[in-house]
Design a protein around this motif. Structure first.
Motif, PDB file in Angstrom:
ATOM      1  N   ASP A  44       0.819  -1.214   0.000  1.00 28.06           N
ATOM      2  CA  ASP A  44       0.000   0.000   0.000  1.00 28.06           C
ATOM      3  C   ASP A  44       0.853   1.265   0.000  1.00 28.06           C
ATOM      4  O   ASP A  44       0.444   2.300   0.500  1.00 28.06           O
ATOM      5  CB  ASP A  44      -0.923   0.002   1.223  1.00 28.06           C
ATOM      6  N   CYS A 146      -4.444  11.711  11.595  1.00 28.18           N
ATOM      7  CA  CYS A 146      -4.389  10.285  11.304  1.00 28.18           C
ATOM      8  C   CYS A 146      -2.934   9.835  11.231  1.00 28.18           C
ATOM      9  O   CYS A 146      -2.066  10.574  10.748  1.00 28.18           O
ATOM     10  CB  CYS A 146      -5.073   9.986   9.971  1.00 28.18           C
ATOM     11  N   ALA A 172      -4.657   2.699   3.731  1.00 21.51           N
ATOM     12  CA  ALA A 172      -5.957   2.926   3.096  1.00 21.51           C
ATOM     13  C   ALA A 172      -6.991   3.419   4.107  1.00 21.51           C
ATOM     14  O   ALA A 172      -7.779   4.329   3.809  1.00 21.51           O
ATOM     15  CB  ALA A 172      -6.447   1.642   2.427  1.00 21.51           C
ATOM     16  N   GLU A 173      -6.965   2.829   5.300  1.00 22.26           N
ATOM     17  CA  GLU A 173      -7.900   3.256   6.347  1.00 22.26           C
ATOM     18  C   GLU A 173      -7.634   4.698   6.756  1.00 22.26           C
ATOM     19  O   GLU A 173      -8.570   5.492   6.929  1.00 22.26           O
ATOM     20  CB  GLU A 173      -7.753   2.365   7.576  1.00 22.26           C
ATOM     21  N   LEU A 175      -6.136   7.097   5.037  1.00 23.27           N
ATOM     22  CA  LEU A 175      -6.474   8.033   3.962  1.00 23.27           C
ATOM     23  C   LEU A 175      -7.987   8.208   3.841  1.00 23.27           C
ATOM     24  O   LEU A 175      -8.472   9.320   3.588  1.00 23.27           O
ATOM     25  CB  LEU A 175      -5.884   7.542   2.643  1.00 23.27           C
ATOM     26  N   ALA A 176      -8.722   7.123   4.025  1.00 22.34           N
ATOM     27  CA  ALA A 176     -10.185   7.220   3.988  1.00 22.34           C
ATOM     28  C   ALA A 176     -10.686   8.114   5.117  1.00 22.34           C
ATOM     29  O   ALA A 176     -11.592   8.941   4.922  1.00 22.34           O
ATOM     30  CB  ALA A 176     -10.803   5.830   4.096  1.00 22.34           C
ATOM     31  N   ALA A 177     -10.088   7.978   6.301  1.00 20.02           N
ATOM     32  CA  ALA A 177     -10.476   8.814   7.439  1.00 20.02           C
ATOM     33  C   ALA A 177     -10.171  10.282   7.171  1.00 20.02           C
ATOM     34  O   ALA A 177     -10.948  11.170   7.550  1.00 20.02           O
ATOM     35  CB  ALA A 177      -9.750   8.349   8.697  1.00 20.02           C
ATOM     36  N   GLN A 179     -10.126  11.730   4.175  1.00 24.25           N
ATOM     37  CA  GLN A 179     -11.119  12.181   3.213  1.00 24.25           C
ATOM     38  C   GLN A 179     -12.492  12.397   3.862  1.00 24.25           C
ATOM     39  O   GLN A 179     -13.243  13.290   3.464  1.00 24.25           O
ATOM     40  CB  GLN A 179     -11.248  11.177   2.067  1.00 24.25           C
ATOM     41  N   GLN A 180     -12.801  11.594   4.870  1.00 22.10           N
ATOM     42  CA  GLN A 180     -14.085  11.700   5.564  1.00 22.10           C
ATOM     43  C   GLN A 180     -14.108  12.817   6.598  1.00 22.10           C
ATOM     44  O   GLN A 180     -15.143  13.068   7.214  1.00 22.10           O
ATOM     45  CB  GLN A 180     -14.385  10.363   6.254  1.00 22.10           C
ATOM     46  N   TRP A 202      -5.936  13.646  -5.086  1.00 20.75           N
ATOM     47  CA  TRP A 202      -5.466  14.480  -3.978  1.00 20.75           C
ATOM     48  C   TRP A 202      -5.117  15.902  -4.430  1.00 20.75           C
ATOM     49  O   TRP A 202      -4.323  16.587  -3.782  1.00 20.75           O
ATOM     50  CB  TRP A 202      -4.247  13.826  -3.323  1.00 20.75           C
TER      51      TRP A 202
END
Length: 269
Positions: A44, A146, A172-173, A175-177, A179-180, A202
């Motif tokens: 990743d 994060c 991945a987790e 980066l998702a956090a 974005q959220q 990005w």
């Protein structure tokens, strides 16, 4: 009595031979006998270790692993690892070698054998929305950030700058956090952030702060495997001397790092 003494003599000889074989056994020979080098790599972390559209492990570090396997005349097998489990996988014998964007730190050198010369280097920085307008590390005080479990710089940023770290096991987790909106920034290696910023996904983000804490990256084997460690050390020196690391940077479309250039200049001389 004579027969008994003769039997004991044969038994002692057999034990001596067996003991010699055990003493001479090592992981390098095991790899050659098995015909495969098992390497822990990131899946990743483009361009250093990631998955192709077909699911194959590719990147700078898998290429380094494949080069080592070629030198040994064996196949290479990849095992995906993350920061939270990579050292444990090595200690547990799930892999022979670790090449997974791991910083060489004094604490890690106590528990695994880190190969020298080091093959790369990075520092840490943050990926943040441009709208946050970060200009200094001091602005992170009390800010949710994060992070990845097991990263050595988490403690520094939490204690020195007062960031409220939210740790995840995978990129991945995290980066998702980000974005959220669950955190205002993502703390990670500057090399990885630079890779992410090449993705149009990005375009509203940047790496606004000065990079801190640059440290070299080390490959690692289990303690007590001098033959394997020596073989990899010689290969790493050859990579620096021939400019192989620089050629991989070019292959994967990233600028030549100052560290790779310095190592090439040092060893080609």
């Amino acid at each position: 009595m004579r027969n008994k003494l003769a039997y004991l003599g044969l038994l002692a000889g057999a034990l001596a031979i067996f003991g010699t074989n055990v003493a001479q056994a090592d992981e390098l020979q095991d790899i050659k006998s098995a015909g495969v080098l098992v390497v822990g790599v990131k899946a990743d972390y483009p361009p250093f270790g990631f998955l192709s559209p077909s699911g194959a492990n590719i990147g700078i570090e898998p290429d380094l692993a494949a080069n080592l396997a070629q030198r040994l005349g064996v196949k290479v097998q990849f095992v995906p690892v993350v920061a939270a489990n990579r050292i444990q996988f090595l200690q547990q014998g799930k892999i022979n070698l670790l090449i997974a964007t791991m910083n060489d730190t004094p604490e890690r050198e106590k528990i695994v054998d880190i190969i020298h010369p080091n093959y790369y280097a990075s520092g840490y920085n943050v990926l943040a929305p441009k709208s946050v307008k970060l200009t200094s590390w001091a602005q992170l005080k009390g800010v949710p950030v994060c992070a990845i479990q097991g990263s050595f710089y988490n403690k520094d940023v939490g204690e020195k700058y007062g960031a409220e770290l939210i740790a995840f096991t995978g990129v991945a987790e995290a980066l998702a956090a980000l974005q959220q909106g669950r955190c205002d920034a993502f703390l990670y290696d500057n090399t990885a952030i630079e890779g992410e910023l090449t993705d149009p996904l990005w375009k509203a983000y940047d790496m606004p702060l000065p990079t801190l804490g640059e440290q070299p990256w080390g490959m690692a084997v289990k303690n007590g495997e001098p033959a394997l460690a020596s073989f990899i050390s010689q290969a790493s020196e050859d990579w620096a001397k021939t400019g192989y690391i620089l050629s991989l940077e070019t292959k994967y479309g990233i600028p030549h790092s100052a560290y790779a250039e310095q190592q090439h200049d040092k060893y080609k001389a």
